[in-house]
Design an enzyme around this catalytic site. Sequence first.
Site, PDB file in Angstrom:
ATOM      1  N   LYS A 276      22.231  65.670  45.136  1.00 33.29           N
ATOM      2  CA  LYS A 276      21.990  65.725  43.693  1.00 33.29           C
ATOM      3  C   LYS A 276      22.607  66.995  43.113  1.00 33.29           C
ATOM      4  CE  LYS A 276      17.515  63.320  43.589  1.00 33.29           C
ATOM      5  NZ  LYS A 276      17.912  62.193  42.708  1.00 33.29           N
ATOM      6  N   ARG A 350      13.586  53.312  48.371  1.00 33.11           N
ATOM      7  CA  ARG A 350      13.474  51.919  48.812  1.00 33.11           C
ATOM      8  C   ARG A 350      13.611  51.810  50.325  1.00 33.11           C
ATOM      9  NH1 ARG A 350      18.494  50.659  44.918  1.00 33.11           N
ATOM     10  NH2 ARG A 350      17.560  52.527  44.028  1.00 33.11           N
TER      11      ARG A 350
HETATM   12  N1  BES Z   1      13.670  60.252  43.348  1.00 37.14           N
HETATM   13  C1  BES Z   1      14.779  59.695  42.675  1.00 37.14           C
HETATM   14  C2  BES Z   1      14.399  59.079  41.321  1.00 37.14           C
HETATM   15  C3  BES Z   1      13.926  60.047  40.289  1.00 37.14           C
HETATM   16  C4  BES Z   1      14.815  60.622  39.414  1.00 37.14           C
HETATM   17  C5  BES Z   1      12.573  60.331  40.161  1.00 37.14           C
HETATM   18  C6  BES Z   1      14.354  61.504  38.433  1.00 37.14           C
HETATM   19  C7  BES Z   1      12.128  61.201  39.189  1.00 37.14           C
HETATM   20  C8  BES Z   1      13.028  61.786  38.328  1.00 37.14           C
HETATM   21  C9  BES Z   1      15.413  58.613  43.520  1.00 37.14           C
HETATM   22  O1  BES Z   1      15.324  58.780  44.880  1.00 37.14           O
HETATM   23  C10 BES Z   1      16.840  58.615  43.181  1.00 37.14           C
HETATM   24  O2  BES Z   1      17.502  59.567  43.466  1.00 37.14           O
HETATM   25  N2  BES Z   1      17.292  57.533  42.569  1.00 37.14           N
HETATM   26  C11 BES Z   1      18.643  57.415  42.174  1.00 37.14           C
HETATM   27  C12 BES Z   1      19.079  56.042  42.580  1.00 37.14           C
HETATM   28  C13 BES Z   1      20.540  55.815  42.503  1.00 37.14           C
HETATM   29  C14 BES Z   1      21.286  56.654  43.529  1.00 37.14           C
HETATM   30  C15 BES Z   1      20.789  54.348  42.739  1.00 37.14           C
HETATM   31  C16 BES Z   1      18.707  57.606  40.666  1.00 37.14           C
HETATM   32  O3  BES Z   1      17.755  57.223  39.975  1.00 37.14           O
HETATM   33  O4  BES Z   1      19.691  58.153  40.199  1.00 37.14           O
HETATM   34 MN    MN Z   2      16.888  59.977  45.670  1.00 36.92          MN
END
Ligand code: BES
Ligand code: MN
Length: 502
Positions: A276, A350
């Site tokens: 990230k 997931r």
């Molecule tokens: N934990 C994150 C989702 C999230 C984002 C929770 C912001 C709370 C605040 C999750 O694991 C994630 O990174 N999701 C990605 C998915 C994508 C790579 C398909 C996302 O939401 O960008």
């Molecule tokens: Mn994630």
Amino acid sequence: MTSVAFAATRDTASAAALLLFVGEGGELSEGARNLDAASNGQVGRAMKAANFTGKKGKLLEILAPAGTAAARVLLAGLGDPTKADARTFEDLGGEAAARLQTLEAELVADFGGISDLAVGTDVAAAHFAHGLALRNWRFDIYRTKLKDEQKGKLAKVTLVGAPDSAKPLSDRLQKVADGVHFAKELITEPGNIIYPQSFVDRVRAKVEPLGIKVTVLDEKELAKLGAGSMLGVGQGSVKPPRLLAMEWNGTGKADATPLALIGKGVTFDTGGISLKPGPGMEDMKWDMGGAGAVAGIMVALAGRKAKARVIGVCGLVENMPDGNAQRPGDVVTSMSGQTIEVLNTDAEGRLVLNDCMTWTQRTYKPKVMLDFATLTGAIIISLAHHYAGVFSNSDALWGKLDGAGKAVNDLVWRQPLSEPGGHYDQMIDSTIADMKNLGPREGGSITAAQFLQRYVDEGVEWAHIDIAGAVWRPKAGALHDKGATGFGVRLIDKLVADHFEG
Ligand code: BES
Ligand code: MN
Ligand code: ZN
């Protein structure tokens, strides 16, 4: 914890802060009328000066009025008293806590002579105390330099003139607040303190004394069970994964059909190799919010001895980039036998949840299964922080969640889901494995839910609750400060009370 006391009259309760109710249009409660007389009209004059008319949810603070020993009096607006319900009183309790938290040790709230509400005075008083207790939560353990005026002092609320029936109701709500606060504690703790094993330790110490049975699977047991999907996420971390299962059985029947709750417990989500961006990454300490909610729900249900059998399962991993971390493109085999192409290591929730779902269904044979997860940023784009998104294969289960959510103000909004093989489901088909863990950017929350649905057994009623927005709010609300909300605990406490007990 805020303690709740009861007193018959105000003479038996003296405190520096006193709260009196006022109906819309300035209609004074008995206590407010008496104080107005004793202070030679000071209450009425203050209301006029502040243009305070008793609007629902509004507070007016009067300092050192004549005719009372109280150093401050809060007038609390009820709006139309005949429409004042549990929520109205909860919100007022919350507002009062926010106002007094750092100022006073005790608040006395006078319910004497209030009637013709939308609920009984017992319900009103118990929910007032509940709102106050919820909003009064603070997390100051790492702040060593707080000045006296910044410290939380409010420790007690005394309810005057509430009927005896308020007491058992208030006791029950106190147990629910305990669950909410426990969830918030877990969620607010940073990632160096809460990681898979320390999450297990903290939860075990809390729930075993309540009569909850705890089972923990370590990484070796998970490997034996074939949990390749969950283990793949954890393999880049020096903190090994854990599966934590909690069982509360208040039915007296060992084999009662259980309700299963599953929580995403990514104790820190860096994204892994699909790292990230830096700004805001600290938020990912609350990527275990689903697991926190499940732990809090178990505390609430066991605390109040709910007459239901409920299983809470937390999938605990840390998602880190490392020489041993999984790569984009890796193919893993989940406990169910289905294979997954991991196209993005940041879509890890997931991957954790599916193995927990498979294990839970095999082990406990639930008819209803709910999962809580901070699964997608996309759900925050859709719903902001106000609602959690619900994806369900059952209209009936959705209806129950919606009703419970409205009753306790843990709000949920239904999102679309295709049948297996339907158009949204096809979006996660892979060319090399059974499915990929990533869909296109569009509909990101939906394809995440479709992925999970592929792990729901035939005949199981299931709902996936994406709490990425609801778990943590950038602004304070009536019942929480900015930060962790404890979302889900009151929702499921209410759902269980309405549909899974008795
Ligand atoms: N934990 C994150 C989702 C999230 C984002 C929770 C912001 C709370 C605040 C999750 O694991 C994630 O990174 N999701 C990605 C998915 C994508 C790579 C398909 C996302 O939401 O960008
Ligand atoms: Mn994630
Ligand atoms: Zn995540």
